[in-house]
Design an enzyme around this catalytic site. Structure first.
Site, mmCIF file in Angstrom:
data_model
loop_
_atom_site.group_PDB
_atom_site.id
_atom_site.type_symbol
_atom_site.label_atom_id
_atom_site.label_comp_id
_atom_site.label_asym_id
_atom_site.label_seq_id
_atom_site.Cartn_x
_atom_site.Cartn_y
_atom_site.Cartn_z
ATOM 1 N N TRP A 85 0.727 -1.120 0.131
ATOM 2 C CA TRP A 85 0.065 -0.057 0.056
ATOM 3 C C TRP A 85 0.882 1.218 0.117
ATOM 4 O O TRP A 85 1.812 1.237 0.744
ATOM 5 C CB TRP A 85 -0.872 -0.164 1.277
ATOM 6 C CG TRP A 85 -1.768 1.005 1.417
ATOM 7 C CD1 TRP A 85 -2.617 1.655 0.550
ATOM 8 C CD2 TRP A 85 -2.112 1.981 2.732
ATOM 9 N NE1 TRP A 85 -3.264 2.691 1.076
ATOM 10 C CE2 TRP A 85 -2.830 2.731 2.263
ATOM 11 C CE3 TRP A 85 -1.731 1.734 4.124
ATOM 12 C CZ2 TRP A 85 -3.405 3.614 3.305
ATOM 13 C CZ3 TRP A 85 -2.186 2.514 4.893
ATOM 14 C CH2 TRP A 85 -3.111 3.580 4.681
ATOM 15 N N ASP A 121 -0.903 -6.359 9.134
ATOM 16 C CA ASP A 121 -1.858 -5.332 9.193
ATOM 17 C C ASP A 121 -2.984 -5.854 8.614
ATOM 18 O O ASP A 121 -3.151 -6.475 7.449
ATOM 19 C CB ASP A 121 -1.266 -4.147 7.854
ATOM 20 C CG ASP A 121 -2.070 -3.023 7.796
ATOM 21 O OD1 ASP A 121 -3.113 -3.047 8.463
ATOM 22 O OD2 ASP A 121 -1.632 -2.376 6.636
ATOM 23 N N LYS A 163 -13.025 0.037 6.690
ATOM 24 C CA LYS A 163 -13.925 -0.715 5.617
ATOM 25 C C LYS A 163 -14.992 -1.760 6.016
ATOM 26 O O LYS A 163 -15.967 -1.714 5.756
ATOM 27 C CB LYS A 163 -12.899 -1.777 4.703
ATOM 28 C CG LYS A 163 -11.626 -1.068 4.708
ATOM 29 C CD LYS A 163 -11.541 0.178 3.736
ATOM 30 C CE LYS A 163 -10.133 0.505 3.924
ATOM 31 N NZ LYS A 163 -9.673 1.527 2.721
HETATM 32 C C1 LMR Z 1 -6.600 2.661 -0.176
HETATM 33 O O1 LMR Z 1 -5.830 2.014 -0.427
HETATM 34 O O2 LMR Z 1 -7.280 3.171 -1.273
HETATM 35 C C2 LMR Z 1 -7.363 2.972 1.004
HETATM 36 O O3 LMR Z 1 -6.596 2.321 2.072
HETATM 37 C C3 LMR Z 1 -7.305 4.537 1.054
HETATM 38 C C4 LMR Z 1 -6.233 5.130 1.608
HETATM 39 O O4 LMR Z 1 -6.113 6.014 2.499
HETATM 40 O O5 LMR Z 1 -5.266 5.098 0.686
#
Ligand code: LMR
Length: 398
Positions: free
Chosen positions: A130, A211, A246
């Protein structure tokens, strides 16, 4: 002047895309960017269990006085039951935990704790991971490293490469793993692979840091937590960051939890005092509202049932959209997208180039991240064929 030293930063890849999408006047625009659940009408409604809990809270609440850095105690207790299930009993006394502002807050507090406990430790992230993991963890001052995750096709796990990478991680370093619904790829570990990670963490001495932002979005609440439950049962020390954004649809209320497993109850007490000290030094204490909603749902059997039903509907809708997407691509005669059906949760990497992603935004008002991460929840019955046709055309661009 002091601020002359500042230059404008590039937009965050996910939040910047949200802005572009909002500014696009095309009525047929499609948002496959941010990881936010949407229903068939493209809305992100408040869950009915949440509204019912809010009503209860409004009727019962007698004060708005301060919480403590721990947060809402009922939230912290009930979340641990939700996360660990019956395996919680065996961990009794060895867990330290506090409520945090979202999963982001949890990640940052965990990074601060790592710095307190072992300033020499690095955090290893999957490649890819991420986009916000690096700033959230790295800006705390912990060095960031990467371990192999995806195969060259970008659609499946490169398990031998991941194994080789984890086997070479030095003792004392921390390895971040996504509990389920890997963001950004949708490629998860099997239970046997979690078992191998647990054994290897023990043998090599690295600390697993899980996570979990999507519990219930992959297969089920229990199945999505099975890997982390196994890890926590098997190793002496582990860390955990959890988001309620979520699965409770509480995005803007910023609700999450950070926890750590220690080898002894005495160490857990020390870790608890560090968690609370870190929180006090950054934002003093978390806000109550979102956590109070979660606690209200989890301590009331009928609200819990209602919430689980709604969560299952969201999970199944995303799975159905995955099926629809693959069916549409096959009907168009475009091969090679069946992997979307095997992946879990909100996201899949479509495996197209950044130029093709840009073409989709510019010519079709379809927005996904430049790494080709698509938020499957942004599809619906009305736009799935439009998206698949556009995607088929984009494959011939650039
Ligand atoms: C995402 O990955 O789109 C979500 O977790 C929102 C974010 O804050 O990035």
């Amino acid at each position: 002047m002091m601020f002359d030293a500042l230059t404008v930063l590039p937009s965050d890849p996910i939040l910047g895309l949200m802005k572009l999408y909002r500014a696009d006047p095309n009525p047929h625009k499609v948002d496959l960017g941010v990881g936010v659940y949407k229903n068939n009408e493209g809305q992100t409604p408040v869950m009915q269990a949440v509204t019912a809990a809010e009503r209860n809270l409004l009727a019962k609440q007698t004060t708005k006085t301060y919480l403590t850095p721990l947060g809402n105690p009922a939230f912290v207790e009930h979340m641990q039951q939700l996360i660990f299930g019956s395996s919680l009993m065996a961990l009794e006394g060895r867990i330290a935990a506090v409520q945090t502002p979202g999963g982001c807050g949890a990640l940052r507090i965990a990074a601060e704790l790592i710095k307190h406990a072992n300033p020499k430790a690095s955090i290893w992230l999957s490649n890819p991971t991420w986009a916000n993991h690096k700033p959230l963890l790295g800006d705390a001052g912990v060095p960031i490293k990467h371990y192999s995750y995806l195969s060259a096709s970008q659609t499946t796990l490169d398990w031998p490469a991941m194994q080789a990478a984890l086997e070479s991680i030095p003792a004392g370093d921390v390895v971040l793993l996504h509990a389920c619904c890997h963001n950004p790829t949708g490629v998860d570990l099997t239970f046997e692979q979690w078992q191998w990670v647990a054994q290897t963490a023990q043998a090599k001495g690295f600390i697993p840091f899980i996570d979990m932002a999507y519990q219930g979005f992959g297969d089920s609440l229990a199945a999505d937590a099975a890997g982390l439950r196994h890890i926590f049962a098997a190793v002496p020390e582990a860390l955990l960051a959890v988001s309620c954004s979520k699965n409770f649809g509480l995005y803007r209320e910023r609700v999450g939890l950070v926890a750590t497993l220690c080898a002894t109850a005495q160490q857990a007490q020390a870790a608890q005092s560090h968690f609370e000290g870190i929180v006090r030094g950054i934002y003093s204490m978390p806000p109550n509202h979102g956590a109070a909603i979660v606690a209200e749902i989890l301590q009331d059997t009928s609200l819990t049932q209602q919430w689980e039903t709604e969560l299952t509907q969201m999970q199944q809708r995303i799975q159905n959209l995955r099926n629809d997407f693959v069916r549409n691509m096959n009907a168009l005669g475009v091969q090679g997208f069946d992997f979307v059906n095997q992946q879990k949760g909100m996201f899949s990497y479509l495996g197209i180039h950044a130029e093709q992603v840009a073409w989709l935004a510019q010519h079709k008002s379809i927005y996904l991240l430049s790494n080709s991460r698509a938020s499957i929840a942004g599809l619906n019955q009305d736009n799935v064929s439009y998206v698949c046709e556009a995607l088929a055309v984009s494959l011939n661009q650039a």
